[in-house]
Design an enzyme around this catalytic site. Structure first.
Site, PDB file in Angstrom:
ATOM      1  N   ASP A 186      39.909  33.523  36.249  1.00 51.90           N
ATOM      2  CA  ASP A 186      39.651  32.468  37.233  1.00 51.90           C
ATOM      3  C   ASP A 186      38.187  32.605  37.694  1.00 51.90           C
ATOM      4  OD1 ASP A 186      41.435  30.669  39.393  1.00 51.90           O
ATOM      5  OD2 ASP A 186      39.623  31.537  40.282  1.00 51.90           O
ATOM      6  N   HIS A 238      44.322  35.685  45.379  1.00 50.27           N
ATOM      7  CA  HIS A 238      43.604  36.055  46.616  1.00 50.27           C
ATOM      8  C   HIS A 238      44.548  36.618  47.685  1.00 50.27           C
ATOM      9  CE1 HIS A 238      40.023  34.202  45.082  1.00 50.27           C
ATOM     10  NE2 HIS A 238      40.524  32.977  45.114  1.00 50.27           N
TER      11      HIS A 238
END
Ligand code: ZN
Length: 316
Positions: A166, A130
């Site tokens: 993920d 992220h």
């Protein structure tokens, strides 16, 4: 010691020193749990000998020059704090942990390119996918997967594929490579969900159009749906490029026991994903970096399963 092990594990001791506020899901115990999973899969641990200068130069290929010094400075504070967003709790050891994950990542690339193994697993903590160009986000500080892909490119790989399974969309990695055709980004994730991006129509832009592929999945997906999405995504990769190297953002928060993910993937599903990636890579080097996975016993089991699938050893 088994010098012929097809699988190396790289874990930097500083990665345990990132200690978010009590109760934070991204806690230090994750590292030992994941490492145990790699050990069970037969991974041989390798030394990490990467200095600051090289690690910071690799960070600077992906992030604004401001990010690392800002993080270093914030970690010198004495009171518990957050960095860039409320999710990113930091401690005195956070900067060294984030840099330790980068060091381990670069050591993994070195080992693969030196032919020491076919697959390398990096116990990266804090995770990275992220992390944005100029800003930390979603438990992530430096984008280890993007850093790995850039290092592989710099070392001669003409084409690199990043596969991110993920449960959260790898927005930082996607952003970094969105307009590029030399790095394919594939993500399979829950959607709509944190961080909000990752719709199916996000396919890259400019020269990179067609080199980003997203498989957004509804909450509750189990092995068959999740694995089928990875399989379809790998076929998409092979339709447009033949990667010289593969980077995997290996997060295990789609596991049924995970407190955050809301999916129903079993460790057997992760083993199948490992097999599919190994088959697509067809002997080319694979670097897998840890992303999420927040239930520690499930994390051990999932890392074990995924890596067993990746190296084709099967689980005892
Ligand atoms: Zn995640």
């Amino acid at each position: 010691m088994r010098a012929t092990s097809p699988l190396l594990a790289l874990v930097h001791q500083d990665c345990a020193g990132h200690q978010p506020i009590w109760g934070h899901p991204e806690r230090p115990e994750r590292l030992a749990a994941a490492r145990e999973g790699a050990r069970r899969a037969g991974a041989r641990e390798a030394e990490i000998d990467i200095d600051d200068v090289r690690a910071l130069a690799a960070v600077a290929r992906v992030h604004h020059p401001d990010l690392a010094p800002r993080l270093a400075s914030a970690c010198r504070g004495t009171t518990p704090a957050t960095f860039d967003c409320a999710d990113n709790s930091i401690s005195a050891g956070t900067y060294n942990a984030a840099l330790g994950a980068v060091r381990a990542t670069l050591a993994g690339v070195d080992a693969l390119l030196a032919g020491q193994a076919r697959c390398a697993w990096v116990g990266a903590r804090p995770p990275g996918h992220h992390a944005l160009h100029r800003r930390a986000m979603g438990f992530c500080f430096f984008n280890n997967a993007a850093i790995a892909a850039e290092e592989l490119r710099a070392r001669g790989a003409a084409s690199v594929a990043v596969v991110d399974f993920d449960v959260h969309h790898g927005n930082g990695t996607q952003d970094h490579f969105f307009a590029r055709s030399d790095v394919f980004f594939l993500s399979v994730h829950r959607y709509p969900f944190y961080p909000g991006s990752g719709a199916g129509d996000e396919i890259g832009g400019g020269e990179g159009r067609g080199f980003t592929r997203n498989y957004p999945l509804a909450a509750g997906a189990g092995d068959d749906i999740y694995v089928a999405a990875v399989e379809a995504g790998l076929e998409d990769v092979m339709r447009v490029t033949r990667p010289d190297a593969w980077v995997v953002s290996a997060g295990f928060d789609a596991h049924v026991a995970d407190p955050l993910g809301g999916m129903n993937v079993s460790s057997n599903g992760f083993e199948r994903i490992g097999k599919l990636i190994a088959s697509a890579a067809a002997g080319k080097p694979i670097l897998a970096v840890l992303e999420g996975g927040y239930q520690v016993s499930a994390l051990t089991e999932s890392v074990h399963a995924f890596l067993s699938g990746l190296v084709g050893s099967g689980r005892a």
